[in-house]
Design a protein around this motif. Structure first.
Motif, PDB file in Angstrom:
ATOM      1  N   LEU A 190       2.724   3.892  -3.849  1.00 23.84           N
ATOM      2  CA  LEU A 190       1.494   3.111  -3.847  1.00 23.84           C
ATOM      3  C   LEU A 190       0.746   3.299  -2.534  1.00 23.84           C
ATOM      4  N   SER A 191      -0.493   2.847  -2.536  1.00 21.93           N
ATOM      5  CA  SER A 191      -1.272   2.780  -1.308  1.00 21.93           C
ATOM      6  C   SER A 191      -1.319   1.334  -0.846  1.00 21.93           C
ATOM      7  N   GLU A 192      -1.589   1.139   0.444  1.00 20.06           N
ATOM      8  CA  GLU A 192      -1.644  -0.226   0.966  1.00 20.06           C
ATOM      9  C   GLU A 192      -2.659  -1.041   0.164  1.00 20.06           C
ATOM     10  N   ASP A 216      -2.304  -2.152  -2.775  1.00 15.36           N
ATOM     11  CA  ASP A 216      -2.095  -2.028  -4.226  1.00 15.36           C
ATOM     12  C   ASP A 216      -1.204  -3.162  -4.719  1.00 15.36           C
ATOM     13  N   GLN A 222       2.198  -3.534   1.729  1.00 15.55           N
ATOM     14  CA  GLN A 222       1.933  -2.965   3.050  1.00 15.55           C
ATOM     15  C   GLN A 222       2.896  -1.800   3.287  1.00 15.55           C
ATOM     16  N   GLU A 223       2.545  -0.975   4.238  1.00 15.02           N
ATOM     17  CA  GLU A 223       3.394   0.183   4.540  1.00 15.02           C
ATOM     18  C   GLU A 223       4.806  -0.270   4.903  1.00 15.02           C
ATOM     19  N   SER A 267       7.859  -0.438   2.427  1.00 15.92           N
ATOM     20  CA  SER A 267       8.569   0.754   1.959  1.00 15.92           C
ATOM     21  C   SER A 267      10.074   0.574   2.158  1.00 15.92           C
ATOM     22  N   VAL A 269       5.004   3.204   0.364  1.00 13.69           N
ATOM     23  CA  VAL A 269       3.621   2.742   0.511  1.00 13.69           C
ATOM     24  C   VAL A 269       2.964   3.545   1.617  1.00 13.69           C
ATOM     25  N   SER A 270       1.859   4.154   1.278  1.00 10.17           N
ATOM     26  CA  SER A 270       1.144   4.959   2.266  1.00 10.17           C
ATOM     27  C   SER A 270      -0.126   4.233   2.711  1.00 10.17           C
ATOM     28  N   SER A 271      -0.494   4.501   3.952  1.00  7.00           N
ATOM     29  CA  SER A 271      -1.679   3.828   4.525  1.00  7.00           C
ATOM     30  C   SER A 271      -2.950   4.602   4.204  1.00  7.00           C
TER      31      SER A 271
END
Lengths: 114, 114
Positions: B13-15, B17, B81-82, B85, B112-114
């Motif tokens: 996911l992205s931050e 999400d 949030q990142e 992870s 989780v990527s920023s």
């Protein structure tokens, strides 16, 4: 996490005998050994509940647990096998209510067998 | 025997999400359900637990509701949030021989990527 200490943190062995050590400072009355292989969930090996041992019958006989007192737990391994390479976690809990048991885990001992 | 199934092995996911990790269980009686989180190099740590039908557990923005009808305990977070992870394990407490045994699902690796 200094509440449950495990030693050593890392272990590299050939076909040797070794003991893993664990001490909990939480006053719990149950202690556990879990084995976690790479990319897998932890799997229960042994449980000491009020000094009574309950074992997972699939664990090889070369693994022998010892509970010298309510705060200490040992895992003796004789003639390690490459399939024993994994992280070994010690955990503890307070068994006041079986269904609400919460486990606290140590940092683990990473065992690599050559 | 008792078991836990997590359908997602990996989630990326992205931050900010929304996160859902599905957990279904199979058990006799009324098990206590848990979500544990494991960061690299550490042992699993409890996020939260629930022991009654419709009970909601929550911690750090994560939540799950015990649903006996659908035998589910899905993990959700509105905005990841990142730092979230990690590997997430759904688990249940199974009474075996008078002592509780924690049974883990296969785990879901969240990135989780920023």
């Amino acid at each position: 996490n200094t509440k449950i200490t495990q030693s050593p943190r890392y272990l590299i062995l050939g076909r040797a005998n070794k003991s893993l050590e664990c001490e909990q400072h939480l006053g719990h009355n149950a202690m556990y050994w879990y084995k976690q292989s790479a990319e897998k969930p932890p799997e229960l090996m042994f449980l000491y509940n009020l000094k009574q041992l309950i074992r997972n019958e699939t664990v090889p006989s070369r693994f022998i647990p010892e509970c010298p007192d309510s705060s200490k737990l040992l895992l003796h391994i004789s003639a390690v096998d490459p399939e024993d390479s994994a992280v070994y976690f010690c955990a503890s809990s307070q068994c006041d209510s079986i269904s609400n048991e919460r486990l606290f885990f140590g940092h683990g001992t990473k065992l690599s067998v050559l | 025997g008792d078991s836990v199934t997590q359908t997602e092995g990996q989630v990326a996911l992205s931050e900010e999400d929304f996160l859902t990790i599905h957990c279904n269980y199979s058990a006799s009686g009324y098990p206590t359900l848990f979500w544990y989180v494991q960061y690299p190099g550490e042992g699993p740590q409890l996020l939260f637990r629930a022991s009654r039908d419709k009970e909601k557990g929550s911690s750090r923005g994560f939540e799950a509701t015990y649903d006996k009808g659908t035998t589910s305990f899905h993990l959700r977070k509105a905005s990841v949030q990142e730092s979230d992870s990690a590997v997430y394990y759904c688990a249940l407490s199974s009474n075996q021989g008078g002592s509780a045994k924690l049974i883990f699902g296969e785990g879901t690796k969240l990135t989780v990527s920023s």
